[in-house]
Design an enzyme around this catalytic site. Structure first.
Site, PDB file in Angstrom:
ATOM      1  CG  PHE A   2      -2.206  -0.673   1.009  1.00 36.07           C
ATOM      2  CD1 PHE A   2      -2.961  -0.410  -0.128  1.00 36.07           C
ATOM      3  CD2 PHE A   2      -2.691  -1.582   1.933  1.00 36.07           C
ATOM      4  CE1 PHE A   2      -4.151  -1.063  -0.331  1.00 36.07           C
ATOM      5  CE2 PHE A   2      -3.886  -2.231   1.728  1.00 36.07           C
ATOM      6  CZ  PHE A   2      -4.619  -1.977   0.596  1.00 36.07           C
ATOM      7  CG  HIS A  16      -9.867  50.386 -24.460  1.00 35.66           C
ATOM      8  ND1 HIS A  16      -8.923  50.651 -23.507  1.00 35.66           N
ATOM      9  CD2 HIS A  16      -9.307  49.450 -25.269  1.00 35.66           C
ATOM     10  CE1 HIS A  16      -7.846  49.917 -23.729  1.00 35.66           C
ATOM     11  NE2 HIS A  16      -8.064  49.168 -24.800  1.00 35.66           N
ATOM     12  CD  GLU A  17     -11.402  46.929 -27.404  1.00 33.97           C
ATOM     13  OE1 GLU A  17     -10.579  46.933 -28.346  1.00 33.97           O
ATOM     14  OE2 GLU A  17     -11.128  46.483 -26.270  1.00 33.97           O
ATOM     15  CG  HIS A  50      -7.261  49.742 -29.567  1.00 33.47           C
ATOM     16  ND1 HIS A  50      -5.999  50.125 -29.231  1.00 33.47           N
ATOM     17  CD2 HIS A  50      -7.720  49.012 -28.513  1.00 33.47           C
ATOM     18  CE1 HIS A  50      -5.708  49.669 -28.003  1.00 33.47           C
ATOM     19  NE2 HIS A  50      -6.743  48.991 -27.561  1.00 33.47           N
ATOM     20  CG  ASP A  86      -4.075  47.922 -25.097  1.00 33.42           C
ATOM     21  OD1 ASP A  86      -4.040  46.795 -25.625  1.00 33.42           O
ATOM     22  OD2 ASP A  86      -5.112  48.597 -24.973  1.00 33.42           O
TER      23      ASP A  86
HETATM   24 ZN    ZN Z   1      -6.803  47.837 -25.722  1.00 32.39          ZN
END
Ligand code: ZN
Ligand code: ADP
Ligand code: MG
Length: 642
Positions: free
Chosen positions: A149, A446-447, A450, A522
């Site tokens: 065992f 935010h997007e 970009h 980022d």
């Molecule tokens: Zn970003």
């Protein structure tokens, strides 16, 4: 930017320590239980030996004096008396005295004793021996069970205490048809295959080479990015040549006990020589093969010994041994120069990330067993996946099939595959991850930040898709379409890429006069890029054309890869230069966003409404705001900023 999908299908399922402890206690208790049961059985057996009515010894003595006893049988301690009337009675005699002595002590006269027929039976029979030895046997069995065992549990818990030293190589035999891999299973990588064909040739027909005095390389190093098929190719060489294949991962050499690595190496090479012709494959060799002597303390010694042993074994090869060592790494830059010396891993085969044609071939290989709808066009999928490795493509095909199965379709369609691309790139959509209204607004701006910068800067890649549906770790993302599989990138492209990365940061700051943790990734990515521009590519006007860091970059707490080759003064200059690149990029991003404020608002509003904007719609929004969409011939999305 989304994290790379991790691939952990090779992990073994060791139970967590807690669970195995309870399991251990469980089986230990079980062993105890069995033990007690056996003891109980034993005492039961030993008591219930003789039949007849029990009687006291003094009573028997009295009966003998009366002359009514005809025979007495003594068997060990058990005494069975048969009376004249035929009845039998049993009793126990004192262990240390003979029965006759005892009877005399109880007052039986010798002449009375002589009328009784006393038979003493020699202890015999299986039962007797069993009883005598059972305590011994039982304890031996018990200890054996206990040890069994213990060892089992220890192994379960990942402690190879009882097998250490043995190499843990997995062996694939040449006649194992099921796991056999050949060059047919490896798409693309033409140069690598050509190079390796020579090795296959030698293993198949060594005499041809040895007769002309050719020395075949002992070591071949496969180099390439993760997932480009290094492991696969090594297996294919063994499969093509029909030789035994011993595969072990570098990290498996160095495990728990110091000194094991070297003995594992010896073991492995011994096994391979016995099975020759054979291939030894050391996967991820950088785990043991990093440059020696620059690290700090501790486990390095173990690795060094292992590495030394590999070198010793390779040097000890006879030319006719027909054992070839292959190794794979995605960090050739950190390898110890001793490994790369002639006579060791002097053949180096580079496997590139597949180009468009190779990607199509790889997709075809993994499409073999999948039923496809008519509309499937693998060429288009290959075009849309620049930068994907073989492993990514494999997982793309699989994800596509899973999507089809989930929607109860029997065939995989083109749409499934397209969705699978994004899934592999970014991780699964997390529709359940609900953003609050404020978070949604911030993510949308935010997007959009970009996206605006990608659309107005000359060298940035145009937008393919924007979304604020969170995926993997990213709250939202912008997919870009680079023109080609890029091999060379220019300084202008880098600068625009950095500006695009900062677009989210700038938009958040401008609109909300505040910052969130959103842009942290980022910032990391763009700062690293700026740093590389200065230290690796000589793209800084102040520092000029010097590569201050090798391809390996800097490693802080791991093994010191390269000592920094510059002074603290230069380090300060680098920091200043990086900062100036970043600030300049931010100024450009700010300017772009301020002049296109209306466009930014429009994109963000639309995003909040529909969450995802595809390319066609995005281009329309651009046109409506007087920005000409970039015209690029091919559609190949690539994430530049998330
Ligand atoms: Zn970003
Ligand atoms: P590496 O060892 O370079 O990290 P692997 O050899 O483990 O990569 O590749 C992982 C998987 O990706 C393979 O099992 C295979 O399914 C797929 N793959 C990678 N490259 C190729 C290729 N050139 N052709 C076909 N399949 C490939
Ligand atoms: Mg591998």
């Amino acid at each position: 930017m989304a994290p790379k999908p991790t691939n952990n299908k090779n992990k073994k399922n060791n139970p967590p320590p807690r669970q195995s402890l309870t399991r251990f206690l469980g089986s230990f208790g079980m062993g105890l239980l069995i033990f007690f049961f056996l003891i109980a059985l034993y005492s039961l057996l030993s008591n219930n030996q003789a039949g007849g009515t029990p009687e006291s010894l003094s009573q028997l003595a009295a009966d003998v004096s009366k002359g009514i006893v005809s025979t007495i049988v003594v068997d060990g301690d058990n005494v069975t008396a048969t009376y004249n009337d035929g009845t039998t009675k049993t009793t126990k005699k004192e262990a240390e005295n003979a029965l006759t002595t005892t009877l005399v002590n109880y007052g039986v006269k010798p002449n009375q004793l002589s009328t009784v027929n006393i038979q003493v039976q020699a202890p015999s029979g299986f039962g007797y021996w069993l009883l005598t030895f059972s305590p011994l046997i039982l304890s031996v069995i018990f200890i054996a069970i206990l040890v069994w065992f213990l060892t089992r549990q220890m192994r379960g818990a990942g402690m190879q205490a009882f097998t250490f030293g043995q190499s843990k190589a997995r062996i694939t035999h040449p006649d194992d048809k099921k796991s056999r891999v050949t060059f047919k299973d490896v798409a693309g990588a033409k140069e690598a295959k050509q190079e390796l064909m020579e090795i296959v040739d030698f293993l198949r027909n060594p005499k041809k080479f040895l007769d002309v005095g050719a020395v075949i390389p002992k070591g071949i190093l496969l180099m390439g990015a993760p997932g480009t098929g290094k492991t696969l190719l090594a297996r294919a060489v063994a499969g093509e040549a029909s030789v035994a294949f011993f595969s072990i991962s570098g990290s498996e050499f160095v495990e728990m006990f110091v000194g094991v690595g070297a003995s594992r190496v010896r073991d492995l090479f011994k096994m391979a020589k016995q099975a020759s012709p054979a291939i030894i494959f050391v996967d991820e060799i950088d785990a043991v093969g990093r440059s020696r002597g620059v690290g700090m303390g501790g486990g390095n010694d173990e690795r060094e010994q292992t590495l030394n042993q590999i070198l010793v074994e390779m040097d000890g090869f006879e030319p006719n041994e027909k054992v070839i060592v292959m190794a794979a790494t995605n960090r050739p830059d950190v390898l110890d120069p001793a490994l790369l010396r002639p006579g060791r891993f002097d053949r180096r085969v580079t496997i590139d990330v597949p180009d468009r044609n190779d990607r199509e071939e790889i997709l075809k290989i993994h499409a073999r067993k999948k039923p496809f709808a008519e509309d499937v066009n693998l060429r288009v999928i290959a075009e849309r996946t620049p930068g994907f490795s073989g492993a990514d493509l494999y997982s793309l095909m699989n994800e596509g099939a899973i999507l089809a199965a989930r929607e109860n379709r029997t065939k995989v369609s083109q749409y499934d595959l397209i969705r699978a691309i994004e899934k592999v790139m970014l991780g699964p959509e997390r529709k359940s991850h609900i953003l609050s209204d404020q978070e949604k607004k911030i993510t949308a701006y935010h997007e959009a930040g970009h996206a605006v910068i990608s659309s107005v800067l000359e060298f940035a890649d145009p937008v393919h898709k924007i979304s604020i549906v969170s995926r993997g770790r990213a709250a939202g993302y912008v997919l870009h379409l680079p023109l080609e599989d890029r091999k060379l990138q220019s300084k202008k492209e880098f600068l625009d890429d950095i500006a695009v990365s900062l677009g989210g940061y700038v938009a958040e700051r401008l609109l909300f006069s505040d910052l969130t943790t959103g842009p942290s990734n980022d910032l990391q990515v763009s700062t690293a890029l700026a740093r590389d521009m200065v230290t690796k590519y000589g793209m800084s006007s102040n520092l000029g054309p010097v590569a201050l860091e090798g391809a390996g970059g800097r490693v802080l707490f791991g093994r010191g890869v390269e000592e920094s080759a510059y002074s603290e003064k230069v380090a300060a200059e680098i920091d200043a230069e990086v900062r100036s690149i970043m600030t300049e990029a931010m100024t450009r991003a700010e300017k772009a966003i301020k002049t296109n404020r209306k466009l930014l608002e429009a994109i963000a509003k639309r995003l909040i409404e529909v969450e995802t904007i595809e390319r066609e719609e995005f281009d329309k929004i651009l046109v409506a705001h007087g920005v000409t969409p970039k015209k690029k011939k091919d559609i190949e999305p690539q994430i530049v900023a998330a």
